[in-house]
Write a protein that holds these residues in place. Sequence first.
Motif, short mmCIF file in Angstrom:
data_model
loop_
_atom_site.label_atom_id
_atom_site.label_comp_id
_atom_site.label_asym_id
_atom_site.label_seq_id
_atom_site.Cartn_x
_atom_site.Cartn_y
_atom_site.Cartn_z
N TYR A 177 -8.06 5.91 0.03
CA TYR A 177 -8.95 4.76 -0.12
C TYR A 177 -9.41 4.22 1.22
O TYR A 177 -8.80 4.46 2.26
N SER A 199 1.03 4.44 -2.85
CA SER A 199 0.65 5.82 -2.51
C SER A 199 1.33 6.75 -3.49
O SER A 199 2.40 6.44 -3.97
N PRO A 200 0.79 7.85 -3.82
CA PRO A 200 -0.45 8.43 -3.34
C PRO A 200 -1.69 7.97 -4.12
O PRO A 200 -2.78 8.46 -3.88
N ALA A 234 -4.02 6.56 -1.48
CA ALA A 234 -3.91 7.16 -0.15
C ALA A 234 -5.27 7.47 0.47
O ALA A 234 -5.47 7.28 1.65
N LEU A 294 0.83 -1.21 0.00
CA LEU A 294 0.00 0.00 0.00
C LEU A 294 0.86 1.25 0.00
O LEU A 294 0.55 2.22 -0.69
N ALA A 295 1.93 1.24 0.78
CA ALA A 295 2.81 2.41 0.84
C ALA A 295 3.44 2.69 -0.53
O ALA A 295 3.57 3.86 -0.92
N SER A 323 -6.83 3.82 4.56
CA SER A 323 -5.49 3.35 4.24
C SER A 323 -4.54 3.47 5.42
O SER A 323 -3.73 2.58 5.65
#
Length: 118
Positions: free
Chosen positions: A29, A23-24, A27, A19-20, A52
């Motif tokens: 979500y 990003s963005p 971000a 997820l990181a 997130s």
Amino acid sequence: MLSFVAWRDGHYPGLGELLATLSPLVAGYEWRMIIDWSNPSVEVSADAWLNSAEVLRLFDARVQLIDGEAIGRGVSSSASDVRLRAFDSGSWDVWTTRPDVAWRVSQLYPDAAELEEW
């Protein structure tokens, strides 16, 4: 749909790391978690939508999602457009209707291959 090997040079990029790196793009979500197996310290209701930041907190570098899925959608949307699935801690599968997310995944993980079905 894309799939790539999870273990990279002895390192497992967990859900938080994935997820990181997205990003963005994701971000803002919120995520619904379907967890078949993970670290026992993580308890998430299957009905809950988490933002997130909360998912990043729950799935930090110490917590590995082994079998499970994160279904994401924009906060103002009722339809999900990103799905991240950990398959037996051996691979990550990514389904998305967003070309920018698919492009980012293919840039980050050049070994990502097309999946024929989810």
